[in-house]
Enzyme design. Sequence first.
Site, mmCIF file in Angstrom:
data_model
loop_
_atom_site.group_PDB
_atom_site.id
_atom_site.type_symbol
_atom_site.label_atom_id
_atom_site.label_comp_id
_atom_site.label_asym_id
_atom_site.label_seq_id
_atom_site.Cartn_x
_atom_site.Cartn_y
_atom_site.Cartn_z
ATOM 1 N N LYS A 1 3.435 88.883 46.067
ATOM 2 C CA LYS A 1 2.255 88.880 44.968
ATOM 3 C C LYS A 1 1.004 88.400 45.984
ATOM 4 C CE LYS A 1 2.335 85.247 40.906
ATOM 5 N NZ LYS A 1 3.755 86.086 39.999
ATOM 6 N N GLU B 1 8.465 96.689 35.225
ATOM 7 C CA GLU B 1 7.650 95.208 35.111
ATOM 8 C C GLU B 1 7.166 95.677 34.009
ATOM 9 O OE1 GLU B 1 7.248 92.470 37.442
ATOM 10 O OE2 GLU B 1 7.639 93.194 39.506
ATOM 11 N N ARG C 1 8.720 81.364 47.932
ATOM 12 C CA ARG C 1 8.271 82.754 47.640
ATOM 13 C C ARG C 1 6.634 83.124 48.090
ATOM 14 N NH1 ARG C 1 7.847 84.321 40.898
ATOM 15 N NH2 ARG C 1 6.261 83.608 41.634
HETATM 16 C C1 PLP Z 1 3.913 86.543 38.581
HETATM 17 C C2 PLP Z 1 4.745 87.589 38.617
HETATM 18 C C3 PLP Z 1 5.669 87.756 37.731
HETATM 19 C C4 PLP Z 1 6.243 86.192 37.511
HETATM 20 O O1 PLP Z 1 7.606 85.599 37.754
HETATM 21 P P1 PLP Z 1 7.324 83.963 37.681
HETATM 22 O O2 PLP Z 1 7.600 83.434 38.781
HETATM 23 O O3 PLP Z 1 8.089 83.976 36.948
HETATM 24 O O4 PLP Z 1 6.246 83.659 36.866
HETATM 25 C C5 PLP Z 1 6.932 88.646 36.686
HETATM 26 N N1 PLP Z 1 6.176 89.969 37.704
HETATM 27 C C6 PLP Z 1 5.025 90.045 38.835
HETATM 28 C C7 PLP Z 1 4.722 91.785 39.039
HETATM 29 C C8 PLP Z 1 4.345 89.099 39.104
HETATM 30 O O5 PLP Z 1 3.248 88.835 39.556
#
Ligand code: PLP
Length: 351
Positions: free
Chosen positions: A194, A230, A92
């Site tokens: 991210k 989300e 990722r």
């Molecule tokens: C990090 C994150 C998640 C969760 O991701 P994981 O890999 O399960 O920790 C979900 N939504 C957003 C916006 C994030 O930044």
Amino acid sequence: MTTTEVAVDRPLQDLDWDNLTFSVTPTRSMWLMECDKELVWNEGKLEPFRNLQMSPAAGVLNYGQGAFEGMKAYHTEKNRIVLFRPEENARRLVDSATRLCMPPIPEEKFIEGVEAVVRDNADFVPPFGRGSFYIRPILWGSGPVLGVKPAPWFSFLIYASPVGLYFKGGLRCLNLKVSHDFHRAAPHGTGNAKAIGNYAASLYPLMQAKEEGFDEVIYLKAANEELVEEVGAANIFAVKGNKMVTPRLGGSILPGVTRDSVLTIAAELMDMETEERDVTLEEVLDADEVFCTGTAAVVMPIGKITDKENTKVYCEEQIGPVTRKLYDMLTGIQKEKVEDRFDWLRPVLEI
Ligand SMILES: *Cc1c(COP(=O)(O)O)cnc(C)c1O
């Protein structure tokens, strides 16, 4: 699977393990890697945890050129320290780096750095059943830029901290508000990376929601406000009968590792029907159970959703059976109490 090693002979740190919160406790060391103007990464190495120095014109400070990851190491029932699907985080970060014009970290270097941080700070990993060890890789433009363009060079750092639960008060039903004033991500924006800037933009809606007594915000899809997207920094799921749905990936949703794990557990171990597709707010409000997932939050039940003047209540104290089961299965695998059927664990140390 890598071979495990015997932990260095250091006594456990003297921390208040029973009262850990989701906050930074500095540890002994961090992993630092830097690239040169040719964008070639050096080998990387552990360094004492310390403050950084950088140019006032650093790309990250001026234009937010940066991305991060979040993952955890767990002290398991078998007295090992394990990572959970770290290759997913490595992959990722490659995607986030590409989207933000940063040179990607090779997957094996990412994992080497994460393992080095865990090994060198094993005495900061909370004992079995008392929290977890949160690992934060960050990649950013450290070289100076004045015009809007990629930084000339970059840094990659991994630090870590023992943590407790993300939401105060443990596994409890969250009280959420549907945001009609703000979106988290735009179509074709950076929602699926991210990217650090996404989180700065989410602070204002979050603080407003907290002032009104909510724990977090449910974001609707910018391109179609009938659809949910989300919950803050966590993915959302709705359960109705034997069916579990979550918004499909494809642009503005962050592809969570926990999201993927929960989909797999529900389909393979709980015989549930799972669907990744557009999910309307209406069907979320009509669901039996709603929960959200993330590395930090794990699996958190949603107790109440307020949409404008209306509040739907799912649970007060008693957590829904599907949410409970998914939480138990996922944390069971992470703690080696439940068989790791999908080969998700990567042992780093034996203690
Ligand atoms: C990090 C994150 C998640 C969760 O991701 P994981 O890999 O399960 O920790 C979900 N939504 C957003 C916006 C994030 O930044």
